[in-house]
Design an enzyme around this catalytic site. Sequence first.
Site, PDB file in Angstrom:
ATOM      1  N   PRO A  29     -14.898 -23.054  73.885  1.00  0.00           N
ATOM      2  CA  PRO A  29     -16.079 -22.893  74.745  1.00  0.00           C
ATOM      3  C   PRO A  29     -16.077 -21.505  75.364  1.00  0.00           C
ATOM      4  O   PRO A  29     -15.076 -21.070  75.931  1.00  0.00           O
ATOM      5  CB  PRO A  29     -15.877 -23.981  75.817  1.00  0.00           C
ATOM      6  CG  PRO A  29     -14.401 -24.221  75.842  1.00  0.00           C
ATOM      7  CD  PRO A  29     -13.911 -23.990  74.445  1.00  0.00           C
ATOM      8  N   ALA A  50     -18.666 -18.917  77.724  1.00  0.00           N
ATOM      9  CA  ALA A  50     -19.915 -18.673  78.431  1.00  0.00           C
ATOM     10  C   ALA A  50     -20.627 -17.484  77.805  1.00  0.00           C
ATOM     11  O   ALA A  50     -20.012 -16.467  77.488  1.00  0.00           O
ATOM     12  CB  ALA A  50     -19.634 -18.411  79.903  1.00  0.00           C
ATOM     13  N   CYS A  91     -11.075 -21.610  83.577  1.00  0.00           N
ATOM     14  CA  CYS A  91     -11.950 -20.457  83.792  1.00  0.00           C
ATOM     15  C   CYS A  91     -11.421 -19.602  84.944  1.00  0.00           C
ATOM     16  O   CYS A  91     -11.228 -20.097  86.058  1.00  0.00           O
ATOM     17  CB  CYS A  91     -13.376 -20.904  84.098  1.00  0.00           C
ATOM     18  SG  CYS A  91     -14.502 -19.516  84.401  1.00  0.00           S
ATOM     19  N   HIS A 126      -4.495 -22.529  76.775  1.00  0.00           N
ATOM     20  CA  HIS A 126      -4.587 -21.088  76.570  1.00  0.00           C
ATOM     21  C   HIS A 126      -3.315 -20.477  77.130  1.00  0.00           C
ATOM     22  O   HIS A 126      -2.999 -20.666  78.307  1.00  0.00           O
ATOM     23  CB  HIS A 126      -5.826 -20.547  77.297  1.00  0.00           C
ATOM     24  CG  HIS A 126      -6.047 -19.079  77.119  1.00  0.00           C
ATOM     25  ND1 HIS A 126      -7.188 -18.447  77.553  1.00  0.00           N
ATOM     26  CD2 HIS A 126      -5.287 -18.110  76.538  1.00  0.00           C
ATOM     27  CE1 HIS A 126      -7.115 -17.158  77.269  1.00  0.00           C
ATOM     28  NE2 HIS A 126      -5.976 -16.939  76.645  1.00  0.00           N
ATOM     29  N   ASN A 131      -4.497 -22.167  72.008  1.00  0.00           N
ATOM     30  CA  ASN A 131      -5.539 -21.159  72.197  1.00  0.00           C
ATOM     31  C   ASN A 131      -4.900 -19.873  72.703  1.00  0.00           C
ATOM     32  O   ASN A 131      -4.013 -19.913  73.554  1.00  0.00           O
ATOM     33  CB  ASN A 131      -6.564 -21.694  73.207  1.00  0.00           C
ATOM     34  CG  ASN A 131      -7.697 -20.725  73.503  1.00  0.00           C
ATOM     35  OD1 ASN A 131      -8.182 -20.682  74.624  1.00  0.00           O
ATOM     36  ND2 ASN A 131      -8.142 -19.964  72.524  1.00  0.00           N
ATOM     37  N   GLY A 132      -5.341 -18.753  72.138  1.00  0.00           N
ATOM     38  CA  GLY A 132      -4.840 -17.458  72.571  1.00  0.00           C
ATOM     39  C   GLY A 132      -4.283 -16.640  71.439  1.00  0.00           C
ATOM     40  O   GLY A 132      -3.254 -16.975  70.866  1.00  0.00           O
ATOM     41  N   ASP A 133      -4.981 -15.558  71.077  1.00  0.00           N
ATOM     42  CA  ASP A 133      -4.539 -14.600  70.052  1.00  0.00           C
ATOM     43  C   ASP A 133      -4.567 -15.157  68.635  1.00  0.00           C
ATOM     44  O   ASP A 133      -3.846 -14.659  67.757  1.00  0.00           O
ATOM     45  CB  ASP A 133      -3.136 -14.064  70.373  1.00  0.00           C
ATOM     46  CG  ASP A 133      -3.083 -13.300  71.688  1.00  0.00           C
ATOM     47  OD1 ASP A 133      -4.159 -12.936  72.202  1.00  0.00           O
ATOM     48  OD2 ASP A 133      -1.975 -13.087  72.209  1.00  0.00           O
ATOM     49  N   ALA A 139     -11.490 -18.169  70.099  1.00  0.00           N
ATOM     50  CA  ALA A 139     -12.440 -17.732  71.113  1.00  0.00           C
ATOM     51  C   ALA A 139     -13.017 -16.374  70.746  1.00  0.00           C
ATOM     52  O   ALA A 139     -13.910 -16.281  69.899  1.00  0.00           O
ATOM     53  CB  ALA A 139     -11.761 -17.710  72.485  1.00  0.00           C
ATOM     54  N   ARG A 140     -12.484 -15.303  71.339  1.00  0.00           N
ATOM     55  CA  ARG A 140     -13.105 -13.981  71.159  1.00  0.00           C
ATOM     56  C   ARG A 140     -13.168 -13.523  69.707  1.00  0.00           C
ATOM     57  O   ARG A 140     -14.088 -12.789  69.324  1.00  0.00           O
ATOM     58  CB  ARG A 140     -12.360 -12.951  72.006  1.00  0.00           C
ATOM     59  CG  ARG A 140     -12.615 -13.085  73.503  1.00  0.00           C
ATOM     60  CD  ARG A 140     -11.763 -12.135  74.321  1.00  0.00           C
ATOM     61  NE  ARG A 140     -10.359 -12.503  74.288  1.00  0.00           N
ATOM     62  CZ  ARG A 140      -9.377 -11.717  74.723  1.00  0.00           C
ATOM     63  NH1 ARG A 140      -9.652 -10.512  75.179  1.00  0.00           N
ATOM     64  NH2 ARG A 140      -8.117 -12.129  74.675  1.00  0.00           N
TER      65      ARG A 140
END
Length: 331
Positions: A24, A26, A108, A177, A208-210, A232-233
Amino acid sequence: MNEIVEAPLRIGSVPLASRVILAPMAGVCDLPYRRIAKAHGAALVCTEMVSDKGLVYHNGHTQEMLQIAKDEHPLSLQLFGADPASMAYAAAAAEEAGADLVDINMGCPVKKVVRNGAGAALLQDLPRAEAIIRAVVQAVSIPVTVKMRAGWDAAHVVAPALAERAEAAGAAAVAVHGRTREAFYSGKADWRVIADTVQAVSIPVIGNGDVVDGPSARDMLQQTGCAAVMVARAAQGNPWIFSQITHYLTTGEMAAPPTAWERYTQILAHLEALVAYKGEYIGIREMRAHASWYTRGLYGSAALRERINRTVSVAEFRAVVEEMRRHAAGD
């Protein structure tokens, strides 16, 4: 590795077709992008954060965020808030809207969320966090998950303990994360926290993360024992990443990256979907960011972004991208 990938994965009653999930985000995971990610192989798509208070007070914009398309299931609808009762109300609204899962945001790092006791602030109040999870679980019949960070800061890593509380409260899975709230998005994610969380609970843990490609997804799965990876990114402007990771996990081979022509074609499709959903004025302005992500590393991308940022109509935006697509095709 293959036996990890091939074993079926379920989150509660919801089966997933692969081990790669859209995180997710934003400003990114609106309905048009979720549909794109799903079409490109995301096993589960997650909404942007939805405010519990916005649903309690029937805020028009918040209500619009409950829209779900038929072709994006399974879908997880993420809620944020600090009050068990209002979170339970919001969860019931999410289920009624057609969500397959409800996710509770406890990660968040943004100040306006944290100062209201929501998001990562709950990493500092585990009893309240558990009370929220329990209230949400009791309010719905669909699976409930929790998205958390490693902890508030390096001195207070609480993900394993919070995951234990989440499982005790009835959560079907957790996503971790590997960064603290203090770290925001800087530095390297600590996958050891994810591994420790896996050891602490019996429900699925999503890492989650990298995770940026097939090899990094494989490494996370192997090093942490997590059940799935959340992107994510690295998914911004790159919906191909979901099928690419799945291809790598199942074959050990890197899939070919999208061509420039394919990227421009996807920009045009995304533009049409976004404008149809949000109107020309908002759609064009939001699409500028997406176009910047889609064109990273392409020849002439800086000049293209400058031209796109000057467009004020769909026709102008489309003309600029179509010109670049023709160049990419060699016309």
